[in-house]
Scaffold this motif. Structure first.
Motif: not given
Length: 83
Positions: A55-66
């Motif tokens: 979930t952390l990864d999905a959120l970060a990717r959706s926000l355009g950050i690593s």
């Protein structure tokens, strides 16, 4: 929940909300981009749920950050002790 756990959870919620608002996204739009429900994003921002690594990864990717940048911000926020 330990004090450290609470600091991390508070820091996560704050960083998530900051990035979402800076990106001009509603909770609904972020949830859609990340493949999550709006309710779940709301629960994350209100510190009522803890995200999985996926979930952390999905959120970060959706926000355009690593993922690493996102986690580093959460860690810095928690170390500062400013929830």
């Amino acid at each position: 929940m330990t004090d450290r756990d609470a600091l991390i959870l508070n820091a996560f919620a704050k960083v998530l909300r900051q990035h979402r608002t800076q990106a001009g996204l509603s909770q609904e739009e972020l949830a859609h981009r990340a493949g999550l429900s709006m309710r779940y994003v709301s629960l994350l921002e209100s510190r009522k749920h803890q995200p999985s690594l996926a979930t952390l990864d999905a959120l970060a990717r959706s926000l355009g950050i690593s993922l690493t940048a996102f986690v580093a911000e959460v860690d810095a926020q928690a170390r500062a002790g400013t929830p």
